[in-house]
Design a protein around this motif. Structure first.
Motif, short mmCIF file in Angstrom:
data_model
loop_
_atom_site.label_atom_id
_atom_site.label_comp_id
_atom_site.label_asym_id
_atom_site.label_seq_id
_atom_site.Cartn_x
_atom_site.Cartn_y
_atom_site.Cartn_z
N LEU A 155 0.83 -1.21 0.00
CA LEU A 155 0.00 0.00 0.00
C LEU A 155 0.86 1.26 0.00
O LEU A 155 0.57 2.23 -0.71
N SER A 156 1.93 1.26 0.80
CA SER A 156 2.84 2.43 0.81
C SER A 156 3.49 2.62 -0.54
O SER A 156 3.58 3.75 -1.06
N ARG A 157 3.98 1.52 -1.12
CA ARG A 157 4.63 1.60 -2.42
C ARG A 157 3.66 2.10 -3.49
O ARG A 157 4.01 3.00 -4.28
N ILE A 158 2.46 1.55 -3.53
CA ILE A 158 1.50 1.94 -4.56
C ILE A 158 1.06 3.40 -4.37
O ILE A 158 0.86 4.12 -5.35
N ALA A 159 0.93 3.84 -3.13
CA ALA A 159 0.62 5.26 -2.89
C ALA A 159 1.70 6.15 -3.47
O ALA A 159 1.42 7.17 -4.11
N MET A 160 2.97 5.80 -3.27
CA MET A 160 4.06 6.57 -3.84
C MET A 160 4.04 6.51 -5.37
O MET A 160 4.33 7.49 -6.05
N GLU A 161 3.68 5.36 -5.91
CA GLU A 161 3.67 5.18 -7.36
C GLU A 161 2.55 5.98 -8.05
O GLU A 161 2.70 6.37 -9.21
N ARG A 162 1.42 6.23 -7.34
CA ARG A 162 0.24 6.71 -8.03
C ARG A 162 -0.31 8.05 -7.53
O ARG A 162 -1.07 8.70 -8.25
N ALA A 163 0.00 8.47 -6.31
CA ALA A 163 -0.67 9.63 -5.72
C ALA A 163 -0.02 10.94 -6.15
O ALA A 163 1.21 11.03 -6.28
#
Length: 549
Positions: A155-163
């Protein structure tokens, strides 16, 4: 959940022993910590976000480039059957394009697949910290076997990737949990921030898809240790600018008989869903922890340090009350309007900041030196095979994490002698870096304005690489000096080991780990060394050696 047993410390040897028998993993009060300061409470009007994770693992820096993916691309999420709450890995769709971001990766946590991440900083100026937040046993009793869905690191990684904003990070994480579920280790939280605001999101264990988030405004401070939420109004869905949550956030508690909306004016997530927290003030020799001290720490940030500067936050994350051997790294993000997105920077200490200098890592930089990448020291399963041949040149370089761990262990063995001078030399180095940022950023901006983007990024890359290697050289000089003085004055203390009847090997050849009953923490905090919080650079007159640096 069973409470922590009483902590005791042998202050002469720099170790804290905490009884851990019959304690679930999620109850260990050394998971991670996060600090948020709103822009109206800072010296320059920026938002500040700092903190670190606690992991028994190798750590390394990574600048992940922006990437594009074809239709149908997927990313692997979840946990394995080795996790405390067993799960299985699954595939979910990957975004067509992902952001560039900076992260401190690590290699080991409780059956969760590496590399792992607690967040970092992305190209849009969104920063993230990932912080433990234990769920209640009655909620965790609902956990499915096997679990499915993204874990905290996913979740942390995907937030960095997309937000592109802190609020969008919440919406992305919440949407992923809504659609795919969540694989827990016992409860977790995220602290997201951008130049305008922060958000705390708690993802609860128990396989019910429960999550909730509250906004942090410009006049607020927040210390997540662990992550927590304040009470929600029952009509929180009518206030989406302040609160976001899963559709069943209150309904599930009502269905279980844990909450009666007819008898309550508000919904307290801590009372209904959170795990055990200390009832009495518990402050160990290394750090305070739990909801019983968070208010005190928030007042420190707001009143004792305010208005808070970048230097204040660097010193606060470094504070020996909580920065010690379990601190995997140190992050401080100063979030403000920048004239080019590539000038967003994450001040990073590659391991525990108590004895490690921060260096600003610019989003515009392309890479970091090999000395700051993954090595085998503390890396999971590194001793089971010989190294793969294509990794040998990387492994042959110096390893910054190892150097600064050595400095921590020597400094914390005799902190009354070494902590102040080591900190002084490190902070002299950092203050030089702070002074030169305006020049570095001005040079880069002129190149961007002239359309020489590649040259600007190469300049930022060279700067980041040079200063990281300067920091490593400083660390090696300091550890050589401290070790030499230690040998001359006291010698190197050897381990006492454990009783092994019938065996002839010395204690130095026994396992360097302790069993499940005792956990030793190397730490530098001692009563009377200083009053905390303290000012960055307050030890200006001290130095490890007379020649100084």
């Amino acid at each position: 959940m069973a409470p922590l047993s009483t902590a005791s410390a042998d202050l002469g040897q720099g170790h804290m022993q905490v009884a851990a028998k019959n304690r679930p993993l999620a109850d260990d009060g050394t998971k991670s910590i996060g600090f948020y300061v709103g822009k109206n409470l800072t010296e320059d009007g920026s938002v500040l976000l700092g903190g670190f994770g606690h992991e028994p693992s190798s750590h390394w820096l990574e600048i992940v480039p922006r990437q594009q993916f074809p239709d149908g691309a997927t990313t692997t999420v979840g946990v394995t059957g080795e996790a405390g709450y067993p799960g299985e890995l699954t595939e979910i769709p990957q975004a067509s394009e992902t952001n560039k971001y900076i992260a401190s990766n690590y290699s080991e946590w409780a059956g969760f697949p590496a590399p792992l991440s607690n967040g970092g900083l992305n190209e849009h100026g969104v920063a993230a910290r990932d912080i433990w937040s234990p769920s209640s046993q009655r909620l965790l009793a609902h956990t499915e076997t096997p679990q499915r869905g993204p874990n905290y690191s996913d979740l942390s990684r995907i937030a960095m990737e997309r937000a592109s904003t802190a609020r969008e990070a919440v919406e992305i994480v919440g949407g992923l949990i809504d659609e795919y579920g969540y694989s827990t280790y016992g409860g977790n939280s995220h602290l997201f921030a951008d130049k305008d605001e922060g958000w705390v999101l708690v993802n609860y264990g128990g396989s019910q898809g429960l999550w909730a988030a509250e906004r942090l405004g410009p006049n607020e401070t927040r210390v997540s240790f662990p992550g927590y939420l304040n009470p929600f109004p029952l009509d929180y869905q009518d206030h989406p600018d302040e609160y976001l949550a899963s559709d069943n956030f209150i309904d599930f508690a009502v269905e279980q008989g844990w909450f009666d909306p007819e008898r309550n004016d508000e919904f307290d997530p801590q009372e209904v869903y959170a795990g055990w927290q200390p009832n009495d003030r518990v402050v160990t020799p290394t750090h305070p922890w739990g909801n019983n001290v968070q208010g005190d720490l928030e007042r420190e940030l707001r009143e004792d340090l305010g208005p808070v500067s970048l230097e204040d936050m660097l010193a606060y994350v470094r504070d020996p009350r909580w920065s010690h051997d379990r601190s995997g790294y140190g992050h401080v993000a100063r979030l403000a309007d920048v004239e080019h997105a590539d000038l967003n920077a994450l001040w990073t200490a590659v391991t525990g900041a108590v004895t490690t200098p921060y260096v600003p890592i610019y989003i515009g930089a392309n890479d970091v030196p090999p000395e700051y990448k993954q090595h085998r020291y503390l890396t999971h399963d590194s001793a089971s095979t010989h190294i793969a041949a294509d990794y040998a040149p990387l492994e042959a370089t110096r390893y910054a994490t190892r150097t600064f761990k050595r400095l921590m262990y020597h400094t914390c063995e005799h902190p009354r002698v070494f902590l102040k001078p080591v900190t002084a030399d490190i902070e002299r180095f950092e203050r030089r870096l702070i002074r030169e940022q305006r020049r570095v950023e001005r040079q880069a901006l002129l190149r961007y304005q002239a359309g020489r983007d590649a040259e600007a990024r190469q300049g930022l890359t060279d700067y980041v690489n040079d200063r990281l290697l300067d920091a490593l050289d400083l660390g090696e000089d300091l550890v050589a000096d401290v070790e030499a003085q230690t040998r001359d004055r006291w010698g190197i203390r050897m381990p006492t080991g454990r009783d092994t009847p019938g065996e002839t090997y010395r204690p130095e050849s026994q396992s360097m780990n302790r069993d499940a009953v005792l956990t030793d923490i190397v730490f530098c905090f001692r009563e009377g060394i200083d009053d905390y919080p303290r000012e960055h650079g307050s030890y200006r007159g001290a130095t490890v050696t007379p020649r100084g640096r």
